[in-house]
Every structure is written in structure tokens, then in C-alpha cells.
Write a protein that holds these residues in place. Structure first.
Motif, PDB file in Angstrom:
ATOM      1  N   PHE A 123       0.826  -1.206   0.000  1.00 54.23           N
ATOM      2  CA  PHE A 123       0.000   0.000   0.000  1.00 54.23           C
ATOM      3  C   PHE A 123       0.865   1.263   0.000  1.00 54.23           C
ATOM      4  CE2 PHE A 123      -3.016   3.067   1.791  1.00 54.23           C
ATOM      5  CZ  PHE A 123      -4.077   2.849   0.938  1.00 54.23           C
ATOM      6  N   VAL A 124       1.933   1.228   0.783  1.00 51.43           N
ATOM      7  CA  VAL A 124       2.832   2.397   0.844  1.00 51.43           C
ATOM      8  C   VAL A 124       3.528   2.599  -0.512  1.00 51.43           C
ATOM      9  CG1 VAL A 124       4.942   3.296   1.916  1.00 51.43           C
ATOM     10  CG2 VAL A 124       3.157   2.304   3.338  1.00 51.43           C
ATOM     11  N   ILE A 125       3.916   1.482  -1.144  1.00 53.17           N
ATOM     12  CA  ILE A 125       4.522   1.593  -2.485  1.00 53.17           C
ATOM     13  C   ILE A 125       3.533   2.285  -3.420  1.00 53.17           C
ATOM     14  CG2 ILE A 125       5.276   0.281  -4.524  1.00 53.17           C
ATOM     15  CD1 ILE A 125       6.425  -1.817  -2.597  1.00 53.17           C
ATOM     16  N   PHE A 126       2.265   1.846  -3.362  1.00 55.42           N
ATOM     17  CA  PHE A 126       1.259   2.498  -4.212  1.00 55.42           C
ATOM     18  C   PHE A 126       1.169   3.997  -3.906  1.00 55.42           C
ATOM     19  CE2 PHE A 126      -2.793   4.553  -3.743  1.00 55.42           C
ATOM     20  CZ  PHE A 126      -3.020   4.862  -5.074  1.00 55.42           C
ATOM     21  N   LEU A 127       1.083   4.328  -2.606  1.00 57.17           N
ATOM     22  CA  LEU A 127       0.884   5.736  -2.236  1.00 57.17           C
ATOM     23  C   LEU A 127       1.962   6.634  -2.840  1.00 57.17           C
ATOM     24  CD1 LEU A 127      -0.222   5.616   1.509  1.00 57.17           C
ATOM     25  CD2 LEU A 127      -1.627   6.199  -0.467  1.00 57.17           C
ATOM     26  N   SER A 128       3.196   6.083  -2.946  1.00 57.93           N
ATOM     27  CA  SER A 128       4.277   6.893  -3.494  1.00 57.93           C
ATOM     28  C   SER A 128       4.160   7.027  -5.017  1.00 57.93           C
ATOM     29  CB  SER A 128       5.631   6.279  -3.127  1.00 57.93           C
ATOM     30  OG  SER A 128       5.786   5.051  -3.807  1.00 57.93           O
ATOM     31  N   ARG A 129       3.303   6.216  -5.660  1.00 56.68           N
ATOM     32  CA  ARG A 129       3.182   6.271  -7.125  1.00 56.68           C
ATOM     33  C   ARG A 129       1.750   6.595  -7.557  1.00 56.68           C
ATOM     34  NH1 ARG A 129       8.363   6.222  -6.882  1.00 56.68           N
ATOM     35  NH2 ARG A 129       8.349   6.533  -9.106  1.00 56.68           N
ATOM     36  N   ALA A 130       0.943   7.185  -6.686  1.00 56.29           N
ATOM     37  CA  ALA A 130      -0.478   7.387  -6.984  1.00 56.29           C
ATOM     38  C   ALA A 130      -0.694   8.277  -8.212  1.00 56.29           C
ATOM     39  CB  ALA A 130      -1.177   7.980  -5.763  1.00 56.29           C
ATOM     40  N   LYS A 131       0.108   9.340  -8.338  1.00 61.41           N
ATOM     41  CA  LYS A 131      -0.048  10.216  -9.502  1.00 61.41           C
ATOM     42  C   LYS A 131       0.298   9.463 -10.784  1.00 61.41           C
ATOM     43  CE  LYS A 131       1.013  14.668  -7.366  1.00 61.41           C
ATOM     44  NZ  LYS A 131       2.018  15.748  -7.329  1.00 61.41           N
ATOM     45  N   ALA A 132       1.349   8.636 -10.696  1.00 59.27           N
ATOM     46  CA  ALA A 132       1.771   7.868 -11.878  1.00 59.27           C
ATOM     47  C   ALA A 132       0.647   6.945 -12.329  1.00 59.27           C
ATOM     48  CB  ALA A 132       3.022   7.060 -11.562  1.00 59.27           C
ATOM     49  N   LEU A 133      -0.089   6.374 -11.353  1.00 54.10           N
ATOM     50  CA  LEU A 133      -1.191   5.482 -11.723  1.00 54.10           C
ATOM     51  C   LEU A 133      -2.261   6.252 -12.497  1.00 54.10           C
ATOM     52  CD1 LEU A 133      -2.543   2.719 -11.621  1.00 54.10           C
ATOM     53  CD2 LEU A 133      -3.540   3.342  -9.439  1.00 54.10           C
ATOM     54  N   ASN A 134      -2.609   7.441 -12.024  1.00 53.69           N
ATOM     55  CA  ASN A 134      -3.583   8.258 -12.765  1.00 53.69           C
ATOM     56  C   ASN A 134      -3.102   8.516 -14.182  1.00 53.69           C
ATOM     57  OD1 ASN A 134      -5.549   8.587 -10.838  1.00 53.69           O
ATOM     58  ND2 ASN A 134      -4.713  10.481 -10.016  1.00 53.69           N
ATOM     59  N   ALA A 135      -1.807   8.839 -14.311  1.00 49.80           N
ATOM     60  CA  ALA A 135      -1.262   9.152 -15.639  1.00 49.80           C
ATOM     61  C   ALA A 135      -1.273   7.912 -16.532  1.00 49.80           C
ATOM     62  CB  ALA A 135       0.161   9.693 -15.498  1.00 49.80           C
ATOM     63  N   LEU A 136      -0.965   6.734 -15.966  1.00 52.74           N
ATOM     64  CA  LEU A 136      -0.962   5.505 -16.773  1.00 52.74           C
ATOM     65  C   LEU A 136      -2.362   5.176 -17.296  1.00 52.74           C
ATOM     66  CD1 LEU A 136       1.418   3.118 -14.769  1.00 52.74           C
ATOM     67  CD2 LEU A 136       1.835   4.095 -17.023  1.00 52.74           C
ATOM     68  N   ILE A 137      -3.378   5.556 -16.535  1.00 45.25           N
ATOM     69  CA  ILE A 137      -4.751   5.302 -16.980  1.00 45.25           C
ATOM     70  C   ILE A 137      -5.032   6.060 -18.284  1.00 45.25           C
ATOM     71  CG2 ILE A 137      -7.192   5.675 -16.394  1.00 45.25           C
ATOM     72  CD1 ILE A 137      -6.371   5.169 -13.445  1.00 45.25           C
ATOM     73  N   LEU A 138      -4.377   7.213 -18.452  1.00 43.89           N
ATOM     74  CA  LEU A 138      -4.584   8.006 -19.677  1.00 43.89           C
ATOM     75  C   LEU A 138      -3.889   7.384 -20.880  1.00 43.89           C
ATOM     76  CD1 LEU A 138      -4.032  11.646 -18.354  1.00 43.89           C
ATOM     77  CD2 LEU A 138      -6.137  10.331 -18.433  1.00 43.89           C
ATOM     78  N   GLY A 139      -3.022   6.419 -20.652  1.00 44.09           N
ATOM     79  CA  GLY A 139      -2.280   5.802 -21.752  1.00 44.09           C
ATOM     80  C   GLY A 139      -0.795   6.109 -21.621  1.00 44.09           C
ATOM     81  N   ASP A 140       0.018   5.249 -22.216  1.00 38.61           N
ATOM     82  CA  ASP A 140       1.468   5.366 -22.062  1.00 38.61           C
ATOM     83  C   ASP A 140       1.999   6.690 -22.598  1.00 38.61           C
ATOM     84  OD1 ASP A 140       1.205   2.870 -21.086  1.00 38.61           O
ATOM     85  OD2 ASP A 140       2.528   1.882 -22.520  1.00 38.61           O
ATOM     86  N   GLU A 141       1.474   7.128 -23.745  1.00 39.70           N
ATOM     87  CA  GLU A 141       2.026   8.345 -24.366  1.00 39.70           C
ATOM     88  C   GLU A 141       1.718   9.581 -23.529  1.00 39.70           C
ATOM     89  OE1 GLU A 141       0.339   7.977 -28.265  1.00 39.70           O
ATOM     90  OE2 GLU A 141       2.124   6.967 -29.032  1.00 39.70           O
ATOM     91  N   LEU A 142       0.498   9.641 -23.001  1.00 42.20           N
ATOM     92  CA  LEU A 142       0.161  10.797 -22.157  1.00 42.20           C
ATOM     93  C   LEU A 142       0.915  10.742 -20.821  1.00 42.20           C
ATOM     94  CD1 LEU A 142      -3.595  11.366 -22.894  1.00 42.20           C
ATOM     95  CD2 LEU A 142      -1.815  13.086 -22.981  1.00 42.20           C
ATOM     96  N   ALA A 143       1.101   9.535 -20.305  1.00 39.87           N
ATOM     97  CA  ALA A 143       1.860   9.408 -19.053  1.00 39.87           C
ATOM     98  C   ALA A 143       3.292   9.893 -19.268  1.00 39.87           C
ATOM     99  CB  ALA A 143       1.860   7.951 -18.577  1.00 39.87           C
ATOM    100  N   HIS A 144       3.863   9.542 -20.416  1.00 44.93           N
ATOM    101  CA  HIS A 144       5.211  10.028 -20.764  1.00 44.93           C
ATOM    102  C   HIS A 144       5.201  11.554 -20.859  1.00 44.93           C
ATOM    103  CE1 HIS A 144       9.034  10.211 -23.019  1.00 44.93           C
ATOM    104  NE2 HIS A 144       8.424  11.170 -23.686  1.00 44.93           N
ATOM    105  N   SER A 145       4.188  12.073 -21.537  1.00 43.57           N
ATOM    106  CA  SER A 145       4.101  13.525 -21.717  1.00 43.57           C
ATOM    107  C   SER A 145       3.963  14.259 -20.378  1.00 43.57           C
ATOM    108  CB  SER A 145       2.919  13.861 -22.622  1.00 43.57           C
ATOM    109  OG  SER A 145       2.763  15.243 -22.741  1.00 43.57           O
TER     110      SER A 145
END
Lengths: 257, 321
Positions: free
Chosen positions: B193-215
Motif C-alpha cells: 500500500f505504501v509503495i502504491f501511495l508513493s506512485r499514486a499520480k503515476a497510476l492516474n497518468a498511466l490510466i490516460l495511456g502510455d504516451e500521455l503518461a510520458h508527456s
């Protein structure tokens, strides 16, 4: 100030790229995007428009040559730093999980630890989506959806916006809406834009066009000089005739069937 | 609004916990405890509730993370095959009757099986320097079928008594809950859970797709790998604590999206609370409806969950389609 104005934001130097070994897709590409430029990337399907934008955004790395952002190699930037300088919107903006407009737009702040001056509400106001801020992205029209993503890029605050076919699948009302918005961003926010398109008549209205075929630049510059009947016929493999309606207006005719 | 809704859920959780502790299946007055009641309360009910909450929390949170990582709202933590690996290894231990680590045998072998399958899924899901959602999904489904087939083969040739025990474990057996299991289980679940908490924004960005997450400035492959590790830790620990509890990982994120929205920074913690609450309720029902017979919690969650999920599916605004 003049040195900043003359400096190119993004510079391609002899860039080559291959998806498969021994089969180069992008050949020896050299061009630059200057400050406050609005460039249309015109070409047929499969000509390399999307690949060029992906190379420009750093999603793909060149096989040969280099891509520089503000004079530094693009891949030398930290991801978060690059995101504050350039922003890329792909053609397909699908949303498998139902985000609301406000949630999506706020993601533009992710590269920042200290939140910049522009707020979500201001960004929504600029793209005209204040009333839809609590709507689900999937319930928006094609044009509204595109505007919501552009609002996200506004919060990202990047000076260079790379857009892959932002007018695809939009009817003419939304196409005009998006073009007005982008032109306004260039003029009021001093954002440089490079966008892929394949509508020749839309391309004729750009200040600067880059015409692409088979991963090579056929011509780059003012549409009046680049988009001639011969060049367009060569680029699209269809006979294209340019007809002058008035001193300022020309349109392309190619519906010969 | 979401704060009010989260408070509402916490109240339901507290109510469920109090009922489970003092009212069901037999009433215990906390102010007048005799020795037997003290034993029931502290040696049976407390650890059982803790295990139910931890398992539900892990499944709810890992389901919400996985649906984002795979960009698939129908993903469930078990789709990665982690549960099938745990089931097979636990079944081998139960059916062979070899409890080499005493009461820790089943949780340990289940955790080992789950971890091994996570590594295998990661191996098959890896290509060109990163994990790919479609490959992860297909690897998980493929391995699940394989392990499930071996499990069925073992069960079909096994004697009756051990077979019953295996089936009970597979459907989620909270009756084995023990204080001794809790520190280790919670360590893995909280770490995930703590690992997730440190990457929560990244998870939102990945939902948009790899290219948008990169952007948006994220290293797509690195973030996906870290989030996969978070999911694996939480799911493996959950399965090893009390077996397979279906539907929580799939259903709870959808329920919570309806209440708190899709932003993973709120959704995943809310799904953890929701998952914990749902499993405590399921356990409460399972041990109360026809005592002394207990219905496995996995069956209860599926019976409650399926109709509610189908109801949500009919609501246009929930899935946003």
C-alpha cells in the motif's frame, strides 16, 4: 529578447528512425520549431507524421541523428523537467476509467511540486468547459473532449505543444473551434504548436507547413509556396488541383471520382 | 462530498466491527466478560476481524491499482493468476497433509506460490524493456488455466476429508485466522500500500495511456513495474492469510468510484476501506446465518457482490460509458 525569439525550441538534426531492422521509416530529417511558431505537419496516412511527433516528444528515440530541446539533447532531460517544456497529445484519447473533466485537467499539474499560477478553473475557462467541469470525459463530444485535454496541457505550462491529428473525427464546427482555441493559445500564451493533419484545405490556412511523404520532408515553409498542385499530388498520390476563390483564399480540389 | 461519503463508510465499518466482536454469532457483553468469553473475544473474534479487514483492504486496494495499470475496469487481482498459484500450493500442502511449518504451513506455501506466479507473470509480461498490460493479462490468464487444471487434477484424485478442507480454503476460510499471522500479513499488505501511495499520480497518468503518461513526465515502464510489485505484494499476502475471496477486488473499486470519483489518490485508499468493510460484513453474515455452520466469505461476497455489480453496470454514469 531577440536571441530568445530566434532560438529554436526543438531541433531535429539528420534524424533517422526504424521500427524494423534494415527498414528505415524516417530518413535524415532536419528541421526546427522556433519560438511562437504554429506548424502544420501534412501528409498522407503512413507518411510518418505521428512518428515525427513521437520522436519530437521523446517517446521514440532516433536511430540516427539527434533531437534537441532548447539546445540540449532531448533524452538528457529528466522526465519531469521535459514535461514542463513540451507536451504531446496523441490522436486517440480513450479513457477506460471514468475520470471527470476537473480530475483530468488537474493532472496537468503533476510535473510540478510547487503549483503554478494557472488554476484548473482558469484553464477550463480558457477552453470554454467551466460548465462541464464535473462531467465524465466519456460523456463529452469529440470537440469538448479534445478541449479538456488541451486544458490539461495548459496547466502543464509547456511552451511547445505537439498534437497528433487533433481534428480527426471532428465535424467542421468542432474543427473550427479547436483551431480558434489553438491560434488563441499561440497568440495570447506564446505557445509554439506543431500539429499533424491531413486536410489540405485546413493546411492552406496555416502560417507554416511541413509536407511529408515516406518519412521525408517534401517541403517546408509558407503554404503558398509549399502546397502547390504538383507537391500535393506527389504527397497524396491523387491529382490535386488548387483553385483560387479570391486574393486571400485558395482551395484544393481532389474529389475526382 | 467525498469526505462525507468516506466518513459514512468508516461509520459502517465501525458498526460492522462492533457487531462482529460483541453480537455475532453469540452476544458477548464487553463489560462482564468471563474467561471463556474473554478467550472467544481475544483469541478468535479479534484476530478474525483483523484478518478479514486486512484481506479485504488488500484486495480492494490492489483491484483499484490493477484496473488502472491494465487500463481495464473489469480486471480483478486474481486475473493475474496470483490466486491460482496460491491455491495450488496451498492445496498441495493440505491434500498431502504435510504441515512442516505447523499452523504457518498453509499461509507460507500460499504466499510462496503467489509470489512465484507473480514473478512468472512478470517474466511473460516483459518485453522490450518493460511490462505491457496486454501481455500481463494474457500471461495471468494462461497461467491461471494451467494451475487451475493441475489443482482440479489433484482434487479429483484426493480423499474426502482433506478435499473438503481444501475446498473450504479455496473459497476463503477466515476460521484459521490467528494473531501470529497478522504481523507478517500486515507487513506485506502495508508495504504494498505504501509503495502504491508513493506512485499514486503515476497510476492516474498511466490510466490516460502510455504516451500521455510520458508527456506528463513519468517513466512508463518503471512506474508500471513498481505498481505491479505493489499489487503482487498485497494480493499474495491477502491470499495467504485466508484463501481466495472473489469479487472484492473487482467490485469494490467500482463501488468506490461511484462515491469518491476515479482519482487514484482517493480511490485506492477508499477501496482499501471499502474492501475491508465488505469482507467484514461478508464474514459476519457467513458465521451468523446458520450457526454453527459457517459459509465461506468468498461465497457471501459473490452473492452480495454480483447483483450490486450488475446494478452498477446498468448505471451509465458509473462506468462513464
Amino acid at each position: 529578447m531577440s536571441s530568445v525569439l530566434n532560438h529554436s525550441i526543438l531541433q531535429f538534426d539528420n534524424v533517422g528512425f526504424s521500427y524494423q531492422r534494415d527498414k528505415e521509416f524516417i530518413h535524415n530529417l532536419t528541421f526546427s520549431i522556433g519560438n511562437n511558431e504554429f506548424i502544420g505537419l501534412l501528409g498522407a496516412n503512413g507518411s510518418g507524421k505521428s512518428t515525427i511527433l513521437r520522436l519530437a516528444s521523446g517517446i521514440l528515440r532516433p536511430s540516427t541523428g539527434s533531437v534537441k530541446l532548447w539546445g540540449e539533447l532531448l533524452q538528457s532531460y529528466r522526465n519531469g523537467d521535459r514535461a514542463k517544456l513540451l507536451c504531446y497529445l496523441p490522436q486517440l484519447l480513450d479513457m477506460p476509467i471514468p475520470f471527470r473533466v476537473r480530475e483530468l485537467v488537474a493532472m496537468g499539474l503533476y510535473p510540478y511540486e510547487i503549483i503554478p499560477d494557472v488554476t484548473v478553473d482558469e484553464a477550463l475557462d480558457i477552453v470554454g468547459l467551466v460548465e462541464k467541469s464535473d462531467s465524465y470525459i466519456k460523456n463529452l463530444s469529440g470537440g469538448e473532449k479534445r478541449r479538456a485535454f488541451i486544458a490539461m496541457t495548459l496547466l502543464q505550462g509547456a511552451g511547445l505543444l505537439l498534437l497528433d491529428e487533433p481534428l480527426a473525427n471532428l465535424d467542421i464546427k468542432y474543427q473550427v473551434e479547436i483551431m480558434r482555441l489553438l491560434k488563441g493559445l499561440k497568440e495570447k500564451k506564446n505557445i509554439s504548436i506543431m500539429m499533424a493533419l491531413h486536410d489540405i484545405n485546413m493546411a492552406l490556412r496555416f502560417e507554416k507547413i511541413m509536407l511529408i511523404k515516406n518519412g521525408k520532408i517534401l517541403g517546408m515553409g509558407n503554404p503558398k509556396t509549399v502546397l502547390t498542385s504538383e507537391m500535393l499530388t506527389g504527397a497524396f498520390d491523387v491529382a490535386v488541383e488548387l483553385k483560387k476563390l479570391s486574393i486571400r483564399s485558395t482551395y484544393a480540389s481532389y474529389l475526382d471520382f | 462530498m467525498s469526505k462525507i461519503r468516506i466518513t459514512f463508510f468508516i461509520l459502517i465499518l465501525i458498526l460492522t466491527l462492533l457487531t462482529s466482536l460483541f453480537l455475532a454469532p453469540k452476544v458477548i457483553n464487553p463489560f462482564h466478560l468471563d474467561t471463556t468469553e474473554r478467550n472467544i473475544l481475544f483469541s478468535i473474534r479479534f484476530p478474525r476481524i483483523m484478518v478479514a479487514f486486512l484481506m479485504g483492504m488488500a484486495l480492494g486496494a490492489s483491484g483499484a491499482v490493477l484496473q488502472g495499470v491494465l487500463r481495464n475496469p473489469l480486471a480483478d487481482p486474481y486475473i493475474l493468476g496470483i490466486s491460482s498459484g496460491a491455491s495450488l500450493s496451498a492445496a498441495v500442502a493440505i491434500l498431502s497433509g504435510s504441515y512442516i511449518f505447523g499452523k504457518f504451513t498453509i499461509p507460507l506455501v500460499a504466499f510462496f506460490g503467489a509470489s512465484l506466479v507473480s514473478i512468472l507473470v512478470g517474466f511473460f509480461g516483459w518485453r522490450r524493456g518493460g511490462l505491457w498490460p496486454e501481455r500481463l493479462l494474457l500471461a495471468g490468464v494462461g497461467l491461471s488455466f494451467l494451475f487451475h487444471a493441475i489443482l482440479m487434477l489433484l482434487m479429483s484424485i484426493s480423499p474426502g476429508e482433506r478435499l473438503g478442507r481444501t475446498i473450504f480454503w479455496i473459497f476463503g476460510d477466515l476460521s484459521v485466522a490467528d494473531w501470529a499471522l497478522i504481523p507478517c500479513g500486515s507487513l506485506f499488505i502495508i508495504s504494498g500500500f505504501v509503495i502504491f501511495l508513493s506512485r499514486a499520480k503515476a497510476l492516474n497518468a498511466l490510466i490516460l495511456g502510455d504516451e500521455l503518461a510520458h508527456s506528463l513526465g513519468f517513466s512508463v515502464h518503471k512506474e508500471r513495474l513498481i505498481l505491479f510489485m505493489s499489487i503482487s505484494l498485497m494480493t499474495a499476502a491477502s491470499v495467504s492469510l485466508g484463501g481466495i475471496i472473489g469479487f472484492v477486488g473487482l467490485l469494490v473499486p467500482h463501488m468506490m468510484r461511484f462515491f469518491v470519483g476515479a482519482d487514484s489518490r482517493i480511490l485506492v485508499p477508499a477501496s482499501a476501506i471499502g474492501g475491508g468493510t465488505l469482507l467484514c460484513i461478508a464474514d459476519l453474515i457467513g458465521k451468523s446465518v446458520m450457526p454453527p455452520v459457517e459459509i465461506p466469505s468468498g461465497i457471501i461476497t459473490a452473492i452480495i457482490g454480483s447483483p450490486y455489480f450488475l446494478y452498477l453496470l446498468r448505471r451509465k454514469d458509473v462506468l462513464g460509458t
